[in-house]
Motif scaffolding. Structure first.
Motif, mmCIF file in Angstrom:
data_model
loop_
_atom_site.group_PDB
_atom_site.id
_atom_site.type_symbol
_atom_site.label_atom_id
_atom_site.label_comp_id
_atom_site.label_asym_id
_atom_site.label_seq_id
_atom_site.Cartn_x
_atom_site.Cartn_y
_atom_site.Cartn_z
ATOM 1 N N ASN A 25 51.158 11.876 -13.623
ATOM 2 C CA ASN A 25 51.799 11.846 -14.955
ATOM 3 C C ASN A 25 52.288 13.099 -15.395
ATOM 4 O O ASN A 25 51.916 14.109 -14.862
ATOM 5 C CB ASN A 25 51.068 10.931 -16.017
ATOM 6 N N ARG A 26 52.425 13.149 -16.751
ATOM 7 C CA ARG A 26 52.990 14.610 -17.311
ATOM 8 C C ARG A 26 51.812 15.341 -17.502
ATOM 9 O O ARG A 26 52.169 16.606 -17.889
ATOM 10 C CB ARG A 26 53.786 14.142 -18.561
ATOM 11 N N LYS A 27 50.612 14.986 -17.805
ATOM 12 C CA LYS A 27 49.661 15.966 -18.250
ATOM 13 C C LYS A 27 48.618 16.237 -16.875
ATOM 14 O O LYS A 27 47.806 17.194 -16.939
ATOM 15 C CB LYS A 27 48.714 15.076 -19.097
ATOM 16 N N PHE A 28 48.655 15.248 -15.972
ATOM 17 C CA PHE A 28 47.793 15.185 -14.739
ATOM 18 C C PHE A 28 48.196 15.131 -13.651
ATOM 19 O O PHE A 28 49.016 14.348 -13.481
ATOM 20 C CB PHE A 28 46.435 14.354 -15.169
ATOM 21 N N VAL A 29 47.785 15.437 -12.397
ATOM 22 C CA VAL A 29 47.740 15.163 -10.853
ATOM 23 C C VAL A 29 46.396 15.017 -10.511
ATOM 24 O O VAL A 29 45.595 15.507 -10.786
ATOM 25 C CB VAL A 29 48.291 16.430 -10.366
ATOM 26 N N VAL A 30 46.385 13.755 -9.841
ATOM 27 C CA VAL A 30 45.119 13.031 -9.249
ATOM 28 C C VAL A 30 45.453 12.905 -7.738
ATOM 29 O O VAL A 30 46.272 12.453 -7.168
ATOM 30 C CB VAL A 30 44.646 11.947 -9.752
ATOM 31 N N TYR A 31 44.222 13.575 -7.018
ATOM 32 C CA TYR A 31 44.184 13.415 -5.493
ATOM 33 C C TYR A 31 43.006 12.408 -5.202
ATOM 34 O O TYR A 31 42.129 12.741 -5.670
ATOM 35 C CB TYR A 31 44.092 14.598 -4.853
ATOM 36 N N ARG A 32 43.299 11.451 -4.538
ATOM 37 C CA ARG A 32 42.133 10.618 -4.299
ATOM 38 C C ARG A 32 42.080 10.386 -2.888
ATOM 39 O O ARG A 32 42.899 10.144 -1.991
ATOM 40 C CB ARG A 32 42.663 9.175 -4.811
ATOM 41 N N LEU A 33 40.683 10.435 -2.322
ATOM 42 C CA LEU A 33 40.254 10.089 -0.925
ATOM 43 C C LEU A 33 39.323 9.136 -0.734
ATOM 44 O O LEU A 33 38.245 9.214 -1.545
ATOM 45 C CB LEU A 33 39.661 11.268 -0.448
ATOM 46 N N ASP A 34 39.330 7.816 -0.235
ATOM 47 C CA ASP A 34 38.357 6.924 0.024
ATOM 48 C C ASP A 34 37.348 7.372 0.916
ATOM 49 O O ASP A 34 37.568 7.961 2.205
ATOM 50 C CB ASP A 34 39.074 5.734 0.356
ATOM 51 N N LYS A 35 35.951 7.218 0.496
ATOM 52 C CA LYS A 35 34.581 7.489 1.151
ATOM 53 C C LYS A 35 33.832 6.124 1.516
ATOM 54 O O LYS A 35 33.137 6.145 0.640
ATOM 55 C CB LYS A 35 34.156 8.694 0.536
ATOM 56 N N PRO A 36 34.091 5.178 2.249
ATOM 57 C CA PRO A 36 33.433 4.201 2.281
ATOM 58 C C PRO A 36 31.748 4.563 2.626
ATOM 59 O O PRO A 36 31.516 5.584 3.189
ATOM 60 C CB PRO A 36 33.981 3.600 3.563
ATOM 61 N N GLY A 37 30.953 3.890 1.951
ATOM 62 C CA GLY A 37 29.713 4.008 2.035
ATOM 63 C C GLY A 37 29.202 4.831 1.189
ATOM 64 O O GLY A 37 27.580 5.233 1.103
ATOM 65 N N GLN A 38 29.784 5.399 0.229
ATOM 66 C CA GLN A 38 29.260 6.552 -0.871
ATOM 67 C C GLN A 38 28.657 5.710 -2.130
ATOM 68 O O GLN A 38 29.094 4.699 -2.294
ATOM 69 C CB GLN A 38 30.526 7.450 -1.357
ATOM 70 N N LYS A 39 27.479 6.176 -2.564
ATOM 71 C CA LYS A 39 26.728 5.659 -3.673
ATOM 72 C C LYS A 39 27.641 5.708 -4.919
ATOM 73 O O LYS A 39 27.639 4.793 -5.540
ATOM 74 C CB LYS A 39 25.485 6.019 -3.684
ATOM 75 N N HIS A 40 28.308 6.624 -5.344
ATOM 76 C CA HIS A 40 28.954 6.827 -6.303
ATOM 77 C C HIS A 40 30.182 7.783 -6.323
ATOM 78 O O HIS A 40 30.103 8.435 -5.250
ATOM 79 C CB HIS A 40 28.157 7.129 -7.597
ATOM 80 N N PHE A 41 31.013 7.860 -7.152
ATOM 81 C CA PHE A 41 32.405 8.608 -7.085
ATOM 82 C C PHE A 41 31.708 10.207 -7.240
ATOM 83 O O PHE A 41 30.910 10.470 -7.934
ATOM 84 C CB PHE A 41 33.240 8.213 -8.101
ATOM 85 N N ILE A 89 48.700 19.605 -21.116
ATOM 86 C CA ILE A 89 47.546 19.338 -21.881
ATOM 87 C C ILE A 89 46.876 20.091 -23.041
ATOM 88 O O ILE A 89 46.402 19.617 -23.600
ATOM 89 C CB ILE A 89 46.333 19.248 -20.708
ATOM 90 N N SER A 90 47.169 21.305 -22.810
ATOM 91 C CA SER A 90 46.628 22.229 -24.016
ATOM 92 C C SER A 90 47.315 21.912 -25.401
ATOM 93 O O SER A 90 48.597 21.267 -25.512
ATOM 94 C CB SER A 90 47.192 23.771 -23.671
ATOM 95 N N GLY A 91 46.384 21.834 -26.303
ATOM 96 C CA GLY A 91 46.745 21.311 -27.579
ATOM 97 C C GLY A 91 46.460 19.733 -27.880
ATOM 98 O O GLY A 91 46.487 19.593 -29.308
#
Length: 114
Positions: A25-41, A89-91
Motif C-alpha cells: 500500500n502507500r506506507k508499506f511493502v510486504v513480502y510473504r513466504l509460506d513455511k509449512p510446519g513452522q510453529k509461529h510466524f 510512514i514518517s510523521g
C-alpha cells in the motif's frame, strides 16, 4: 518480540524476497513466504535511510513491532514475512501505523480473516 519471531539472517531475507509474494500500500511493502510446519510466524523489518536518521528509523521500527505484538493472535503461524516501510510512514502516529499495517497485512493474506 522474541528473537525466535524474527527473520535475521541475510539468506532468510533473500529467500523471502526471491520466492515470496509481495503486496503493498502507500506506507508499506510486504513480502510473504509460506513455511509449512513452522510453529509461529517470523517477521523481518526494513526501514531505509530515506525515512530519516537513526532515531527516526528506530522509532518507526518500534511502532511496527508494537503493532505486530497487538496483532500476533491474528497472524497466520506458518509464514515468514518482511515489512518494508516506505518514506510516507514518517510523521504518522501509532494508530495510523496500525491501520496501514493491518490494511497491507490483510491484502497479503497474512492476517486471518473470519
Amino acid at each position: 518480540m522474541r528473537k525466535s519471531y524474527r527473520v535475521k539472517k541475510e539468506k532468510d531475507f533473500q529467500r523471502v524476497f526471491q520466492k515470496g509474494v509481495s503486496c503493498a500500500n502507500r506506507k508499506f511493502v510486504v513480502y510473504r513466504l509460506d513455511k509449512p510446519g513452522q510453529k509461529h510466524f517470523r517477521v523481518g523489518l526494513s526501514v531505509g535511510k530515506k525515512i530519516g536518521n537513526a532515531v527516526e528509523r528506530n522509532a518507526v521500527k518500534r511502532k511496527i513491532r508494537a503493532c505486530l505484538y497487538d496483532m500476533r493472535e491474528k497472524i497466520e503461524p506458518e509464514i515468514d514475512f518482511i515489512i518494508i516501510a516506505r518514506p510516507a510512514i514518517s510523521g504518522l502516529d501509532s494508530k495510523e501505523v496500525y491501520a496501514n499495517l493491518e490494511h497491507v497485512l490483510k491484502l497479503a493474506k497474512i492476517i486471518k480473516t473470519k
